[in-house]
Design a protein around this motif. Structure first.
Motif, PDB file in Angstrom:
ATOM      1  N   ILE A   1       7.148   7.015  14.990  1.00 50.49           N
ATOM      2  CA  ILE A   1       7.710   7.919  13.996  1.00 50.49           C
ATOM      3  C   ILE A   1       7.907   9.298  14.590  1.00 50.49           C
ATOM      4  O   ILE A   1       8.931   9.955  14.382  1.00 50.49           O
TER       5      ILE A   1
ATOM      6  N   LEU B   1       6.805  -1.806  11.178  1.00 52.83           N
ATOM      7  CA  LEU B   1       6.791  -1.861   9.721  1.00 52.83           C
ATOM      8  C   LEU B   1       7.117  -3.261   9.223  1.00 52.83           C
ATOM      9  O   LEU B   1       6.580  -3.726   8.219  1.00 52.83           O
TER      10      LEU B   1
ATOM     11  N   ALA C   1      -4.534  -5.713   1.972  1.00 53.99           N
ATOM     12  CA  ALA C   1      -3.450  -4.865   2.468  1.00 53.99           C
ATOM     13  C   ALA C   1      -3.950  -3.442   2.690  1.00 53.99           C
ATOM     14  O   ALA C   1      -3.622  -2.796   3.687  1.00 53.99           O
ATOM     15  N   THR C   2      -4.759  -2.957   1.763  1.00 50.44           N
ATOM     16  CA  THR C   2      -5.302  -1.611   1.912  1.00 50.44           C
ATOM     17  C   THR C   2      -6.234  -1.528   3.116  1.00 50.44           C
ATOM     18  O   THR C   2      -6.254  -0.524   3.828  1.00 50.44           O
TER      19      THR C   2
ATOM     20  N   VAL D   1      -4.135  -1.144   6.131  1.00 49.54           N
ATOM     21  CA  VAL D   1      -3.667   0.229   6.289  1.00 49.54           C
ATOM     22  C   VAL D   1      -4.794   1.129   6.775  1.00 49.54           C
ATOM     23  O   VAL D   1      -4.610   1.982   7.647  1.00 49.54           O
TER      24      VAL D   1
ATOM     25  N   LEU E   1       2.809   2.802  15.676  1.00 48.78           N
ATOM     26  CA  LEU E   1       3.642   3.240  14.574  1.00 48.78           C
ATOM     27  C   LEU E   1       3.784   4.755  14.567  1.00 48.78           C
ATOM     28  O   LEU E   1       4.892   5.295  14.456  1.00 48.78           O
TER      29      LEU E   1
ATOM     30  N   PRO F   1       0.821  -1.207   0.000  1.00 54.02           N
ATOM     31  CA  PRO F   1       0.000   0.000   0.000  1.00 54.02           C
ATOM     32  C   PRO F   1       0.857   1.259   0.000  1.00 54.02           C
ATOM     33  O   PRO F   1       1.866   1.341   0.704  1.00 54.02           O
TER      34      PRO F   1
ATOM     35  N   LEU G   1       0.412   4.121   1.263  1.00 51.67           N
ATOM     36  CA  LEU G   1       0.532   4.817   2.544  1.00 51.67           C
ATOM     37  C   LEU G   1       1.632   4.210   3.404  1.00 51.67           C
ATOM     38  O   LEU G   1       2.410   4.923   4.035  1.00 51.67           O
ATOM     39  N   LEU G   2       1.703   2.900   3.403  1.00 54.17           N
ATOM     40  CA  LEU G   2       2.712   2.225   4.212  1.00 54.17           C
ATOM     41  C   LEU G   2       4.105   2.592   3.720  1.00 54.17           C
ATOM     42  O   LEU G   2       5.019   2.880   4.497  1.00 54.17           O
TER      43      LEU G   2
ATOM     44  N   MET H   1       4.896   6.034   4.782  1.00 60.95           N
ATOM     45  CA  MET H   1       5.250   6.112   6.213  1.00 60.95           C
ATOM     46  C   MET H   1       6.694   5.705   6.420  1.00 60.95           C
ATOM     47  O   MET H   1       7.419   6.306   7.219  1.00 60.95           O
ATOM     48  N   LEU H   2       7.092   4.665   5.681  1.00 60.88           N
ATOM     49  CA  LEU H   2       8.470   4.189   5.761  1.00 60.88           C
ATOM     50  C   LEU H   2       9.445   5.320   5.442  1.00 60.88           C
ATOM     51  O   LEU H   2      10.424   5.565   6.142  1.00 60.88           O
TER      52      LEU H   2
END
Lengths: 274, 292, 268
Positions: B246, B258, B220-221, B224, B242, A117, A119-120, A123-124
């Motif tokens: 960050i 992650l 997966a979406t 998220v 998460l 995705p 977004l992921l 974010m990374l």
């Protein structure tokens, strides 16, 4: 030139809406009803003639903030898509020409990437680079690149398999020339449609990042940031939670309509009678 | 990993026989399963270390938070799927009626809405104004208080499934349209089978094929989306871990979360891949009777 | 005695444009009728209209009479009884006409069980039998295969077999040899000829190619831009075409044949 069907209402509505956002965004560069550091409005006041959308917890004018949000949405949307086209497009074209084990390599790589995705991925990248407007654009841009890379690769492959390419090769046309006069004209319509759609995707991604507090810091408050700040006061000032969200939704809908309109425009030109 | 699992078994430059042998091997379940468990045990033995900010070990916290994020993701996904199948089919078949058009517009809207905004609005409506459900938070005793846990998850699940449902509806509508216009459906009808029977014998499987190919990505979406929505509802799930990580530049935590997220994404892609290969023989280059 | 009579058939799109109009067609029992015309002439649409398989955007008007039943006004349920067991149709592209996710044997078993009552253990033998009838070389392999795994010629034979398994009275073949190699097409035509003869079926054969038609049908109608421009015994149409379009078709076919050292057309 390009003939546009006046009955292509989707494209029309989409473009008008988008143009509206663009105008507001450009306008905000020069003028907003109130300056952002002007906190004279009184905390969380209701809409009035002075402050059409009321004020936030610090007394700043909401309308001005929403207008700035429009600018950020457009900036991020278009810049991220640009990055996506440049990086993703180039990779995609190279991958499209690949054969043999390079081809398999690209297939596995791109299929893995697209399952990830956006977004992921973003974010990374933000985790690594820290939060800033540029980080956000870069992060989302790279995420979108994977979509562009995959789509471009499929498009290039499908064009390359067509007979007129073989014909061109047989008549001695070089690969660069083939790319220019055969491949690009055949893929740019789909490209345009995907780009339009991805502007919306980028906008939503940016909003999510900002909402989570990972987006551009003030004064570049996007609609997502506004929504995050509105969260705690949603009961007393629902408008502050509704308006930025509504703007975002309308923005995405406008680009989606535009994308559909573009697709319709090119589809009808290639429609064959039964 | 997505892609043919046998790829990792084949050295570059293998002869066609070797490739054929490797793929034939992968055609059975055992080597796949073996590969999978081997990989999982490798990663499970990886120590995630301790949080840079709090000093407490990361792995157990991830495990605890997964107990919120995973049920949230899975239920949202299943609800979205269940609702979108009839919706997509109706949107495709009855696209010209008023309700068909309404469904189409609705799904167009659904993909334009950010999931957290839906969450925000639903908190405002259902929790604050109507006082039906909690505005956020999760029972501190976690699943030992099942009623409280479920109550806390209702709004988040519905929020995510609304947005994902819109997306899935569009895929299903497109797949249904393709089947409705297909030649093989026409052939079945030309043999005297009714429309319904033809759809049942041929339509469903063929329609499911393209949908399954995107289910991995959609899951997966959804994941998220769940991660994002946790912030709206103040759920102590993977998402908040998460985000905090960050913001505090707690790289160990971020890495750990992650990593797990990536794992989940890859597993879902993997499963979707297998499902697809099982369904569509065109992806299996070496099924029986092949001339190639 | 006509088994199928079409009068004044009109097919139009929602926008009001007529794609096919004023089409008349007579098919006596046991006869072979050809529909000749280029792509877009409306010949396939006519075939689809007869079997009521037109898409939702197309509407048909007029009279299609099969054994006394007015096909355009019977219920869908009634039509299902007519499709397959009474009137069967084979399409041009067998790759898209067959279910890509089902083996050939499985697909064949459907009409075999429905129309010939074959069940269970006898099915395998029946499937192989049917495949043998359409002269497929390796029936066991083909039955196990998926449509994309067999050759074009085999696929078309399978499609033919599926239609014939319904034991229809009328068979409509819509450009079934158009996508095949010339030699394979000739074999399929021979096969069709044999099967139609032995089963006493009535045949409507649609094609844009006169030489193909000349090998299989006796009478023909010529369609151009949605209307019938000429009709009659194929022999007459070739010898003395009246309509300018027919003349053009015949002339180009003859020119093609002239360039070959041996004439291909049968008995003309």
């Amino acid at each position: 030139m390009i003939r546009i069907n006046p009955r292509n209402s989707k494209m029309l509505t989409g473009s008008i809406l988008l143009a509206l956002f663009l105008l507001v965004a450009l306008l905000s560069l020069r003028w907003t009803p109130f300056k952002l550091d002007d906190m004279s409005g009184g905390r969380l006041s209701s809409p009035s003639w002075q402050h059409l959308l009321g004020t936030d917890t610090l007394g700043r004018d909401q309308l001005s903030r929403v207008m700035i949000g429009a600018r950020i949405a457009i900036e991020v949307g278009f810049s991220a898509v640009l990055i996506g086209i440049l990086i993703g497009g180039s990779v995609g074209i190279i991958a499209g020409f690949a054969r043999g084990k390079w081809d398999d390599l690209f297939t596995s790589f791109l299929d893995t990437l697209i399952a990830f995705p956006t977004l992921l991925l973003a974010m990374l990248i933000i985790a690594a680079r820290g939060t800033s407007l540029f980080s956000g654009i870069l992060a989302i841009g790279l995420g979108i690149s994977s979509v562009f890379a995959r789509v471009t690769r499929l498009l290039v492959k499908s064009v390359l398999s067509k007979d007129f390419i073989t014909a061109a090769r047989v008549s001695g046309t070089t690969w660069p020339r083939i790319t220019l006069i055969h491949i690009i004209p055949n893929i740019w319509p789909t490209f345009l449609v995907i780009s339009a759609l991805q502007v919306g995707v980028a906008g939503l991604a940016e909003a999510s990042l900002s909402y989570l507090g990972l987006g551009a810091p003030p004064p570049n408050d996007s609609w997502g940031s506004l929504l995050q700040q509105a969260q705690n006061t949603v009961y007393s000032a629902p408008l502050s939670a509704i308006v930025p969200g509504l703007c975002l939704v309308l923005f995405v809908i406008s680009v989606n309509l535009l994308a559909d309109g573009i697709r319709f425009h090119f589809d009808q030109n290639s429609r064959v009678a039964p | 990993m997505p892609g043919d699992p046998s790829d990792s078994l084949i050295p570059i430059g293998a002869t066609p026989d070797q490739i054929r042998a490797a793929k034939h091997l992968v055609g059975t379940d055992k080597p796949l399963f073996f590969q999978f468990t081997h990989w999982v045990t490798q990663t499970a033995s990886l120590h995630f270390g301790n949080s840079l900010t709090s000093g407490s070990p990361i792995a157990p916290e991830i495990f605890a938070r997964l107990q919120i994020t995973i049920p949230l993701t899975v239920s949202a996904f299943l609800i979205a799927l269940t609702l979108s199948i009839p919706t997509g089919i109706i949107a495709a078949r009855k696209g010209s009626t008023w309700y068909g058009k309404f469904l189409n517009y609705f799904s167009q809207l659904g993909i334009a809405i950010p999931v957290f905004w839906v969450g925000l609005i639903s908190v405002y409506l259902f929790a604050l104004r109507l006082n039906l459900l909690p505005a956020g938070g999760f029972p501190s005793t976690s699943w030992h208080d099942p009623a409280g846990a479920i109550k806390s998850l209702i709004l988040p699940v519905l929020t995510v499934s609304f947005v994902m449902g819109a997306s899935l509806t569009r895929y299903i509508k497109s797949a249904t349209l393709d089947v409705l216009n297909s030649d093989f459906l026409r052939t079945s009808r030309s043999l005297g089978y009714s429309f319904g029977k033809s759809m049942w014998s041929h339509g469903i499987r063929n329609g499911a094929a393209p949908v399954i190919s995107v289910l991995g990505i959609e899951f997966a979406t959804t994941f998220v989306g769940a991660v994002v929505v946790e912030t709206v509802f103040a759920l102590p799930g993977l998402g908040s871990m998460l985000v905090k990580g960050i913001q505090e530049h707690d790289y160990s935590t971020v890495q750990g979360v992650l990593f797990v997220s990536t794992l989940i994404v890859m597993i879902s892609g993997f499963i979707a891949d297998i499902l697809q290969k099982w369904l569509d023989p065109r992806l299996n280059k070496y099924s029986q009777g092949s001339l190639v | 005695m006509n088994i199928l009579t079409v009068r004044d058939l009109r097919i139009s799109v929602e926008a009001g444009i007529d794609l096919v109009s004023k089409v008349d067609l007579d098919l006596p029992a046991g006869a072979r009728l050809g529909i000749l015309g280029e792509s877009g002439s409306g010949k396939s649409l006519t075939a689809l209209a007869i079997t009521r398989l037109l898409g939702p955007a197309l509407h048909s008007y007029g009279s299609i009479n099969f054994r006394g039943s007015e096909l355009l006004s019977v219920s869908e349920k009634e039509m299902c009884k007519i499709r397959g067991s009474k009137i069967a149709i084979v399409f041009q592209d067998p790759l898209s006409a067959l279910d890509p996710l089902m083996t050939v044997g499985n697909q064949l078993s459907h009409p075999l069980s429905r129309y010939q009552g074959i069940k269970g253990n006898g099915m395998k033998v029946a499937v192989e039998g049917v495949l043998n009838e359409v002269k497929i070389a390796n029936p066991k392999r083909v039955a196990r295969s998926y449509p994309h795994e067999i050759s074009g010629g085999e696929r078309q034979r399978v499609a033919l077999a599926m239609a014939l398994a319904c034991r229809p009275e009328v068979l409509i073949a819509d450009e079934i040899t158009t996508s095949l190699d010339v030699s394979i097409a000739a074999e399929v035509l021979e096969l069709l000829d044999l099967l139609v003869r032995t089963r006493n079926m009535s045949l409507i054969f649609i094609s844009h190619d006169i030489s193909t038609l000349s090998q299989i049908v006796d009478d023909a109608i010529v369609m151009h831009k949605g209307v019938v421009v000429e009709r009659g015994p194929l022999r007459e149409l070739i010898r003395s075409p009246q309509d300018p379009y027919t003349k053009k078709l015949v002339a180009s076919a003859i020119n093609l044949e002239k360039s070959l050292p041996v004439h291909g057309m049968r008995n003309f």
